[in-house]
Design a protein around this motif. Structure first.
Motif, short mmCIF file in Angstrom:
data_model
loop_
_atom_site.label_atom_id
_atom_site.label_comp_id
_atom_site.label_asym_id
_atom_site.label_seq_id
_atom_site.Cartn_x
_atom_site.Cartn_y
_atom_site.Cartn_z
N LYS B 35 0.80 -1.29 -0.18
CA LYS B 35 0.00 -0.06 0.05
C LYS B 35 0.76 1.36 0.15
O LYS B 35 1.85 1.42 0.72
CB LYS B 35 -0.88 -0.12 1.08
N TYR B 36 0.31 2.33 -0.65
CA TYR B 36 0.83 3.59 -0.54
C TYR B 36 0.27 4.26 0.84
O TYR B 36 -1.07 4.28 0.67
CB TYR B 36 0.32 4.40 -1.79
N GLY B 37 0.99 5.05 1.88
CA GLY B 37 0.42 5.47 2.75
C GLY B 37 0.73 7.00 2.95
O GLY B 37 0.06 7.74 3.38
N CYS B 38 2.06 7.13 2.70
CA CYS B 38 2.81 8.50 2.87
C CYS B 38 3.72 8.93 1.88
O CYS B 38 3.90 10.10 1.62
CB CYS B 38 3.38 8.49 4.48
N ALA B 45 3.33 1.14 5.45
CA ALA B 45 2.18 0.61 4.76
C ALA B 45 2.86 -0.20 3.29
O ALA B 45 2.12 -1.09 2.80
CB ALA B 45 1.15 1.50 4.25
#
Lengths: 725, 155
Positions: B35-38, B45
């Motif tokens: 995932k992309y989180g930041c 992530a």
């Protein structure tokens, strides 16, 4: 068992087909997935039974981690008397709800109402379906339905020894007249509901197969990145599309409404790279000089303003203050905070002049549909929204659908082509719907014996409703949400104290930063204001903070019961370990009663360590105790993150914090042991996703006072100097 | 053109050299469990394994990874959710929204590979991924359970 699957359009849903946790997830059909298999009839809006006895339970509310999906399925399954191991779920779409006269009711999933406001309707749905299945079996056998029994998807007729299964009679059952008002089980007889069953949606979250909005892939899809004006109220003056139109993958550079610019490219990364390079000139508008300091000054003025909306009033507080032996006064404040969902906002849209479809993680599919239709320039009946699993919601994905509007406006620039809009974390952090800012001046009147004779509470600051749902303001313009936890009575959020002279009012002051419903909403500041201040007053009166509260709670037995439960679990009447200090707090919110108690130590250098935190909750009825525990633990993470670190500040009209480096949140190393005490008293049902958040900060702040003698009246704690003098 | 070894397969991808490995995995390779989180290596992530080490792929240019290095994503951790961490997570119902959990699981698996019996203090120091739903205590319990090998009887 499978995870909920939105009833997606047949056209080209690629990501889902790889993900099927069960065979029945394959093959998306309109109108609803569950009926795809031949001979799999809908018994009623809530229940589909397949020939192999699989039961598909329709879930109207959104699952965003809070466990509502499993809880609602438990309630339906309980009344349906079906085999829990054969239960799967699916989401009806907002368009289907519209087409069927809102047979599934409200899709809104906020205010901790996912279960409590569906509590009767979904059980009736399950009970009606069971009645119809039993009636179908009885008709086939030519016997009286009253002589039949249903258990775990098997129908028996003991008198004749016959038995069949739901799957075998489902087709006939679906043709029968539904019962008008089927009776419901007493919760004490529950065997599926009320139990700590495992979640239905865990497995796909363990191997990467759960599809979130951001993961969606459609045939021919393009990707978009967006930059909205950094100052709310500003707009785009100009941008130089030619400067980036030759960059790799770029298809189009578009203005989005008056305020945003987006790059559409083959991949998101290329869209973002080009957007970063795109020269944009903003007209920052009238708010370009606003700062946290100017906002604080406006709120401070409201603390003494003549006019204010009254939320709770008894007796004559001014007279009580004038006649007091001792007056205690303090001013508190609460900052802007970002929801910071782990998955930034995103939506995929496909627009043609005749139809618009949107795939998005949303807490309110119907509101998303309305936003999509408006942006599409089409009627809602020409539009559809497919709810995709949410990577967190916390209120950000519920009331406003600003990102859906943007995605549709972008898709209109590419008719017929699906375009996925993803916000960067920076866009998400700086274009939130922030926890509202307020200040609060508290005054208490004590008589010579140390009894509380009067309490004045003036809240000054932002109204969520005025900014984003003005239609829900009272006729006089009052925002009732401001008074959460402070109401004179009612089943939602009543104050837990009887104080003879009381005035709680709100001077509404609305800065330009747009507020939103932030998990816990106004119970968060209100619990700090009331519970920390009562702690101050108790100390001023020379009394134990718990004993002081108890004296005010004789008329509030449910509030008192959770307070006592938290006190008992933390061991309030025993000395804490050396160097450890305690604080306690309680509130009612979202229909439930909660109390928290914390054990904290503060080192010489001011570093705070939270050793233990206890929550007692009375939600009336507990649907899944282990998931309530998960919500309580999660609520402490949310509330303690806010207490320790949470603040967005404003400079030059814009939010300064753009990512987790400047907007820190709690991590595992900060996490205390959590003890959850459940004391359901029956007779009502409250929410559990939010109320515990509110008691996290005041319990800790009161413990910090006990440890240091210092009152922190404005979170976050990272800004407080707690070093020993 | 870059050659990457992901979950045991060699993949050839077209991307600009500075494209983060995360986005190559998600967009070019099509594995969206990461995932992309930041985007700034804060939240974790995007955690994957490279030669057994937990790496935050959002901040690693694809050009810095060689074809010889073995990349494992959440999809490749086990064929059937049978890794001890996955089994412990299932036993304890760890995820809430689940968006951070790919990264949590990959970080936890890498920790246990290097330190099969971590102390609670070591877990607290090593697992720095962000979870906003608040699963930390179940993550902690999950790692302990996986380390004990006790998850089998509870799944």
């Amino acid at each position: 068992m499978t995870t909920p699957r939105p009833a997606l359009s047949r056209r080209g849903f690629l990501a889902g087909s790889a993900v099927a946790a069960g065979a029945f997830s394959l093959g998306f059909h309109v109108p609803l997935d569950a009926e795809a298999a031949p001979g799999a009839p809908e018994i009623n809006a809530w229940v589909v039974v397949r020939p192999d006895d699989t039961v598909v339970i329709r879930i109207a509310r959104s699952e965003m981690g809070q466990g509502t999906l499993t809880g609602l399925a438990q309630l339906v399954a309980e009344e349906l008397a079906c085999d829990w191991s054969k239960v799967t779920t699916e989401y009806p779409t907002p368009g289907q709800n519209l087409a069927r006269n809102r047979v599934w009711g409200d899709f809104s999933t906020g205010g901790s109402r996912g279960i409590r406001e569906s509590y009767v309707a979904v059980r009736k749905g399950g009970a009606a379906a069971r009645t119809m299945l039993v009636a179908a079996a009885a008709r086939e056998w030519g016997v009286d339905p009253a002589g039949c029994r249903a258990e775990k998807s098997v129908i028996t007729h003991p008198a004749s020894g016959r038995s069949t299964t739901y799957g075998q009679v489902a087709a006939l059952a679906a043709t029968l007249e539904p019962p008008k008002d089927p009776p419901l089980k007493d919760p004490k007889d529950w065997t599926v509901a009320g139990q700590s069953v495992k979640r239905l949606d865990t497995l796909p979250k363990l191997d990467g197969s759960q599809v979130y909005g951001m993961d969606l892939t459609l045939d021919g899809m393009l990707n978009a990145a967006i930059r909205d004006c950094p100052v709310t109220g500003g707009k785009v003056r100009s941008f130089d599309a030619a400067a980036v139109s030759g960059m790799p993958g770029v298809r189009k550079v578009v203005q989005v409404g008056e305020t945003g610019v987006a790059v559409i490219a083959d991949t998101f990364w290329r869209a973002k790279t080009a957007l970063d390079a795109l020269p944009v000139v903003w007209d920052e508008g009238p708010n370009a000089r606003v700062s946290s300091e100017t906002i604080a000054a406006v709120l401070k003025e409201g603390l003494d303003a003549e006019e204010a909306f009254v939320g709770n009033k008894a007796g004559d507080v001014q007279a009580a203050l004038r006649g007091a032996a001792k007056v205690v006064e303090a001013t508190y404040a609460y900052p802007f905070q970002n929801h910071a969902t782990m998955e930034p906002m995103n939506a995929t849209a496909r627009w043609t002049p005749e139809r618009c479809e949107v795939w998005t993680p949303t807490q309110n599919g119907e509101a998303a549909l309305a936003a999509a239709a408006e942006a599409a320039g089409l009627s809602p009946r020409q539009c559809e929204v497919y709810k995709i699993h949410l990577g967190g919601g916390f209120g950000r994905r519920g009331a406003t659908h600003d990102w859906v509007r943007q995605a549709v406006l972008i898709a209109r620039e590419m008719p017929g082509t699906p375009v996925k809009l993803i916000w960067t974390r920076e866009e998400d952090m700086t274009h939130g719907r922030y926890h509202p800012v307020t200040q609060c001046r508290m005054r208490a009147a004590l008589d010579e014996k140390g009894n509380l004779t009067g309490l004045q509470m003036r809240i000054s600051g932002q109204s969520i409703l005025a900014a984003i749902v003005p239609g829900r303001l009272g006729p006089d313009g009052k925002d009732p949400v401001t008074f959460q936890g402070l109401n004179p009575g009612g089943a939602e959020a009543a104050i837990g104290y009887t104080i003879p002279n009381l005035l709680i009012d709100h001077a509404m002051r609305n800065p330009h930063i747009i507020p939103g419903f932030w998990r816990g909403v106004n119970t968060n500041p209100n619990a700090i204001y009331l519970e920390c201040f009562l702690d101050e007053v108790a100390h001023a009166a020379g009394q134990d903070p718990l004993a002081f509260r108890r004296k005010l709670m004789a008329n509030h037995p449910k509030h008192l019961a959770v307070l006592n439960a938290a006190a008992e679990r933390i061991g309030w009447d025993r000395k804490p370990p050396a160097g450890v200090h305690r604080g306690i707090a309680q509130i009612m919110g979202f229909g439930s009663y909660v109390a928290g108690a914390a054990e904290v130590s503060v080192a010489e250098d001011g570093k705070v360590k939270i050793h233990r935190i206890v929550a007692a909750t009375d939600p009336g009825v507990a649907i899944n105790p282990q998931q309530i525990e998960a919500q309580v633990e999660g609520s402490f993470v949310y509330g303690l993150s806010a207490a320790l670190y949470g603040a967005c500040t404003v400079k030059d009209g814009r939010i300064e914090q753009a990512n987790f480096d400047t907007y820190p949140v709690m991590r595992l190393d900060d996490m205390p042991a959590v003890e959850t005490v459940l004391v359901p008293s029956g007779g009502f049902i409250g929410g559990v996703g939010e109320p515990t958040i509110a008691v996290a900060a005041p319990a800790v702040l009161n413990a910090i006072f006990a440890a240091t003698g210092k009152r922190v009246r404005q979170i976050p704690l990272k800004n407080a100097d707690l070093r020993r003098a | 053109m870059f050659k990457l070894t992901i979950n045991g397969s060699v993949r050839e991808v077209e991307a600009e050299p500075d494209t983060p490995l995360l986005w190559v995995i998600r967009e070019q390779v099509g594995l969206t469990g990461t995932k992309y989180g930041c985007g700034i290596a804060q939240c974790g992530a995007c955690t994957v394994h490279i030669d057994g080490q937990a790496v935050r792929s959002c901040s690693l240019p694809v050009s810095s990874v060689s074809a010889e290095q073995k990349i494992v994503t959440i999809e490749g951790l086990s064929p059937d959710r049978s890794h001890p961490v996955q089994k412990a997570w299932a036993a304890l119902d760890v995820p809430q929204c689940g968006f951070c959990q790919s990264g949590m699981i990959m970080a936890s698996a890498a920790l246990l590979a290097q330190n099969p019996k971590p102390s609670e203090q070591e877990i607290r120091q090593e697992i720095t991924n962000i979870c906003r739903c608040g699963t930390y205590n179940r993550v902690l319990a999950g790692i302990k359970l996986a380390a004990e090998g006790g998850e089998a009887g509870r799944g």
